[in-house]
Design a protein around this motif. Sequence first.
Motif, PDB file in Angstrom:
ATOM      1  N   VAL A 776       0.854  -1.192   0.000  1.00 25.46           N
ATOM      2  CA  VAL A 776       0.000   0.000   0.000  1.00 25.46           C
ATOM      3  C   VAL A 776       0.892   1.244   0.000  1.00 25.46           C
ATOM      4  CG1 VAL A 776      -1.850   1.207   1.221  1.00 25.46           C
ATOM      5  CG2 VAL A 776      -1.750  -1.282   1.297  1.00 25.46           C
ATOM      6  N   GLY A 777       0.516   2.252  -0.787  1.00 29.56           N
ATOM      7  CA  GLY A 777       1.247   3.522  -0.816  1.00 29.56           C
ATOM      8  C   GLY A 777       0.960   4.269  -2.103  1.00 29.56           C
ATOM      9  N   THR A 778       1.853   5.183  -2.437  1.00 32.42           N
ATOM     10  CA  THR A 778       1.698   5.893  -3.721  1.00 32.42           C
ATOM     11  C   THR A 778       2.028   4.922  -4.834  1.00 32.42           C
ATOM     12  OG1 THR A 778       3.987   6.655  -3.686  1.00 32.42           O
ATOM     13  CG2 THR A 778       2.328   8.095  -2.669  1.00 32.42           C
ATOM     14  N   GLU A 779       1.550   5.203  -6.027  1.00 36.57           N
ATOM     15  CA  GLU A 779       1.726   4.273  -7.147  1.00 36.57           C
ATOM     16  C   GLU A 779       3.197   4.016  -7.414  1.00 36.57           C
ATOM     17  OE1 GLU A 779       0.238   3.659 -11.765  1.00 36.57           O
ATOM     18  OE2 GLU A 779      -0.370   5.449 -10.638  1.00 36.57           O
ATOM     19  N   GLU A 780       3.996   5.093  -7.377  1.00 33.61           N
ATOM     20  CA  GLU A 780       5.438   4.952  -7.648  1.00 33.61           C
ATOM     21  C   GLU A 780       6.111   4.110  -6.585  1.00 33.61           C
ATOM     22  OE1 GLU A 780       9.375   7.822  -8.182  1.00 33.61           O
ATOM     23  OE2 GLU A 780       7.390   8.754  -8.008  1.00 33.61           O
ATOM     24  N   ALA A 781       5.796   4.388  -5.305  1.00 38.10           N
ATOM     25  CA  ALA A 781       6.410   3.650  -4.190  1.00 38.10           C
ATOM     26  C   ALA A 781       6.007   2.188  -4.229  1.00 38.10           C
ATOM     27  CB  ALA A 781       5.993   4.290  -2.863  1.00 38.10           C
ATOM     28  N   VAL A 782       4.728   1.926  -4.524  1.00 37.73           N
ATOM     29  CA  VAL A 782       4.235   0.536  -4.544  1.00 37.73           C
ATOM     30  C   VAL A 782       4.932  -0.256  -5.634  1.00 37.73           C
ATOM     31  CG1 VAL A 782       2.205  -0.890  -5.075  1.00 37.73           C
ATOM     32  CG2 VAL A 782       2.000   1.009  -3.473  1.00 37.73           C
ATOM     33  N   LYS A 783       5.063   0.341  -6.822  1.00 35.02           N
ATOM     34  CA  LYS A 783       5.702  -0.385  -7.934  1.00 35.02           C
ATOM     35  C   LYS A 783       7.161  -0.689  -7.627  1.00 35.02           C
ATOM     36  CE  LYS A 783       2.682   1.040 -11.709  1.00 35.02           C
ATOM     37  NZ  LYS A 783       2.534   1.774 -12.963  1.00 35.02           N
ATOM     38  N   GLU A 784       7.852   0.279  -7.005  1.00 29.11           N
ATOM     39  CA  GLU A 784       9.266   0.072  -6.666  1.00 29.11           C
ATOM     40  C   GLU A 784       9.402  -1.039  -5.629  1.00 29.11           C
ATOM     41  OE1 GLU A 784      13.080   2.652  -5.019  1.00 29.11           O
ATOM     42  OE2 GLU A 784      11.227   3.728  -5.572  1.00 29.11           O
ATOM     43  N   ALA A 785       8.542  -1.036  -4.589  1.00 26.58           N
ATOM     44  CA  ALA A 785       8.584  -2.071  -3.551  1.00 26.58           C
ATOM     45  C   ALA A 785       8.220  -3.425  -4.138  1.00 26.58           C
ATOM     46  CB  ALA A 785       7.621  -1.716  -2.417  1.00 26.58           C
TER      47      ALA A 785
END
Length: 1269
Positions: A776-785
Amino acid sequence: MSSVAVLTQESFDEHRSGLTQPAVRVAALESEEENDPPTYKDAFPPLPEKSVAGETTSEPAGAWSKIRPIKSSIITQVFHVPLEERRYKDMAQFGEGEQAKICLDIMQKTGAQLELSLAKDQGLSIMVSGKLDSVMKARKEIVTRLQTQASASIAIPKEHHRFVIGKSGEKLQDLELKTATKIQVPRPDDASNQIKITGTKEGIEKARHEILLISAEQDKRAVERLEVEKAYHPFIAGPYNKTVNDIMHETGTRINIPPPSVNKTEIVCMGEKDQLAQAVARIRQIYEEKKKKTTSIAVEVRKSQHKYVIGPKGNSLQEILERTGVSVEIPPSDSSSETVILRGEPEKLGQALTEVYAKANSFTVASVSAPSWLHRFIIGKKGQNLAKITQQIPKVHIEFTEGEDKISLEGPTEDVTVAQQQMEALVTDLISRMDFAEINIDHRFHRHLIGKSGTNINRIKEQYKVSVRIPQDSEKSSQIRIEGDPQGVQQAKKELLELASRMENERTKDLIVDQKFHRTIIGQKGERIREIREKFPDVIINFPDPATKSDIVQLRGPKNEVEKCTKYLMKMVSEMVENSYSISVPIFKQFHKNIIGKGGANIKKIREECNTKIDLPAENSNSEMIVITGKKSNCEAARDRILAIQKELANITELEVSIPSKLHNSLIGAKGRFIRSIMEECGGVHIHFPSEGSGSDTVTIRGPAQDVERAKKQLLQLAEEKQTKSFTAELRAKPEYHKFLIGKGGGNIRKVRDQTGARIIFPTAEDKDQQLITIVGTEEAVKEAQKELESLIKSLDNIVEDNMSVDPKHHRHFVIKRGQVLREIAEEYGGVTVSFPRSGVQSDRVTLKGAKECVEAAKKRIQDIIEELEARVTIEIMIPQRFHRSIMGLKGSRIQQLSREHNVQIKFPDREDNTQAASNVESPAQENGEGAEKVAADPGSPKKCDLILISGRKEKCDAASEALKALVPVSIEVEVPYDLHRYIIGQKGAGIRKMMDEFDVNIQVPAPELQCDIITITGLSAYLDRAKAGLLERVKELQAEQEDRALRSFKLAVSVDPKYHPKIIGRKGAVISQIRSEHDVNIQFPDKSDENQDQITITGYEKNTEAAKEAILQIVGDLEQMVSEDLTLDHRVHARIIGARGKAIRKIMDEFKVDIRFPQSGAPDPNLVTVSGKPEDVDEAIDHLLNLEEEYMSDVVENEVMQSYMKPPSQEENKPQPSKGFVVRDAPWAAGNSSDKAPDMTSSEDFPSFGAPVAHKTSPWGPKRLNAC
């Protein structure tokens, strides 16, 4: 084959007649003159003498010779099975195997005993013993199961099969049992005439012979069918079937003539051929003769009179046939024809016709007019009224038709006339004194008029002596009929209409009460609802069926009462709702035991003081929620106290964070996943959101200060993300990889979150999908994780195998406790497999297999453990052994917690045995004159039993040592007055135990004989101050109680004449109990042994004792105004006046407000009765008693007169004459003595006891013979 004869009824009768003849003789003799008793030989016949050798044996004389021996009912038969027919021929296993099992089974089934033996020809001999029936059944089983079976068929005519089968198959069963075969007869619908026989050759031949005999016997028999006109059947049968019976008796045949109701002309004859021919000839002769000689006439007789011509069971027709020889043909009952045909010889037809008309007119029909409602009164209770008429005139038939106003009478003309007169007189009488009324009441009220179990309607019926007929509910009729005495009918009508009008004014009200409260309102076994119904007796309360799950409770009754009951029930429900408020309090699991307290003391105290119900989760549950139920204010007070305990035990802080309420649901997540992940990450803090719909934005975080700050930061960050734009992604990984991905203490996942800013949520044990990971998070952060986690998971799928060296001395540490350390490594590092060399193999090579990253991390962890093991030290700490148990705690809980906190091992020494300690002091024994050297022990050195060993890293061992020393209990002394010690201890030590459980200390009270004021408290220093404060608080309470006790001990004496004491006490102590409870005092009356019999002692507060004294003196004042008068009442009516259990006299005393005393049994004047009370009440009571005496005395006199006529005969008349005993003449003991005296049975010489020595003496019995041994 051998057998023993069976006892038959004939042989038993003969045997019994032999026994009973002497008794008959004695009885005959006794029937003669009483003065002529029987002779000794007649009464006691001598036993037969043993015949002398050489003499011819003849039947001895006397009655004994007639007795025949009883024959045994047990028979024995022997069966032989030839070798070639044996089913089981294994010679090696005789007596074993299947053959033995079959024999045991046969014995169990039939109850017969079997013995098997082998003959010389290897045939099988079987001896069967038992009752005849059992032996026959066993024989059949043996043949069927132990002998080889053959089969044969025999053909006999199909019509003979039923004779082989016999009635209910009895003949066939008997034949099978007799021949030990199985006989199969084809079914009736089978055209085959072949009967199949299965069994042994011998049995088949016997069965075949028997079947052929049955068939041959039936061949001799024949069947003849004769066609004879139906009109001539009565002549062949004859009057009362006499003619046909004579033919059957003479010829031995069976003749079947169809009954008159069956329209058949065929007469069937059966029997042996010759005899059958004779019977057929006789029938034909009668038929031909009657056909020639008889003629017929037809007459008209009313249909209603046909039954009189027929007579009961056709007797009248048979009677006419017998007298005149004429047959009378009556048309069927379902035919409308009234023509009766007479058939017979012409000269006899006139006589027969006369008799037919006489029979037809011998009976008449009449009717009596009577209203239909009066019919049951005419019949009477259990038919009593009608029975009086029918018993006098039994030939008259009386018929009542429902709904018709008439009664039909049928019978002989004269009898009908008499019965009609009696019935009319009865109807007239009943109409004159009976009446009826019909009223209309809405059928909805009918069941209420009837009442529960018919109580209301039965009361009205008995009270007014009427009959009330209420229609069934299904009829939906509103008409009610009342019948009976005219006055009673009017009164019953009035009361029923009043009840109905009252019901019309009644109100029905529906209350909506949550179904969960219904059971509570009803109470256990209906106790509470019973109390409510007693409080509101006019209100009917109906609860819905639990299966319907309805909330509606229906009340019905008078309007005012229904309203009162409604208010009462709603108040009760509101209290229940108030008491069912519930809140959940999250408390860290490790503190639950402290909330409970020692022996449940803490939780019990909170429950009692806050009046709440508190439920804790089970020990094996992961839940931390404690549920409190009760009133809202009480629940909140209990919650605050529980939280205070947690706060006191740990460094717990509470922080409030403001987050918009609209975000609360999204922050909690599906099934609380998001919020649970934050709580777990931050050391298990508790995060509490306000209830939905409250509108509050305050979120409470509770836990250790540092963890609370971390949780606050993450919660606010998540809220900010939710407010901006939240993005969610999911990926899957094997559950064994999760711990490795999370890392030790969440290190790995924290690193990913710090780098990307996304939140990663792993599934909990309760989630169904254990592989699903949510980001869960911002789209950019979620994709990176997601990208980083996917690369980690991919690398984990790459399985490798690696080796490392571990010194063998450390191997044991990894594999002990069933490999606990290895299991922990596997769980933590993605399920990596670690293999150590087997026991006994000298190798230092350890193999690791799993994902590459997991294997590397596991290797590092193993190396860290080895470093810890090599750096491990062991230190000793000296603590006296008497404190060890206290330090360990319950089941070693304190030591286990210390070991976990400091990562050390703590070992306590074994307890020192006192005997062993004593033996160590003694000098060792010397051997061969030389003693071993004795080393003197240093008195200052610590004992081995006081040394505790701590193993681990140096710094952790030191920390654990300090923690252990802090657990050593210390003692303080508190001064408490000696006289309060027993109150502190409490009943059976309950008080002192409660304090020790509450403060977790040990409190020692000195022995009573020391009379010391010092109480010692022992425990941890942290608990001592609280325990001391609690003890001193208890002392203050006890001192206050002492002062109060002194005030309550005030005594006041009141002087009251003893004659008033029973009145002050009251019936069953009712009056004195009321005074005691109202004024809170204790009132003591003098004992019989006390000198001052007039002194009553009152104990209590001074003010209360004075008030109680005034109450007693007021009662005495009222009593002094009373008078006592004596009157004479005949003692014979006392019991009637008193009544059963004093019920009647109590009613009189209550009615007239007086006291009535009857004389005790044995009093000088049994008629003297004393009445006490106010003068006017006493006079009225005396008048009432005298009236009762006058009324009851008439009954007493009447009963005495009746008793005089029923005087029993005098006892002297029925006095039995003294018995002379049993006397005989010419007895041996009477030789030389003319007396009739019987032998003395008490004499030990004449009647010696068994085993007792007796002196030899000559006697009339002759010389005693001794048997040679």
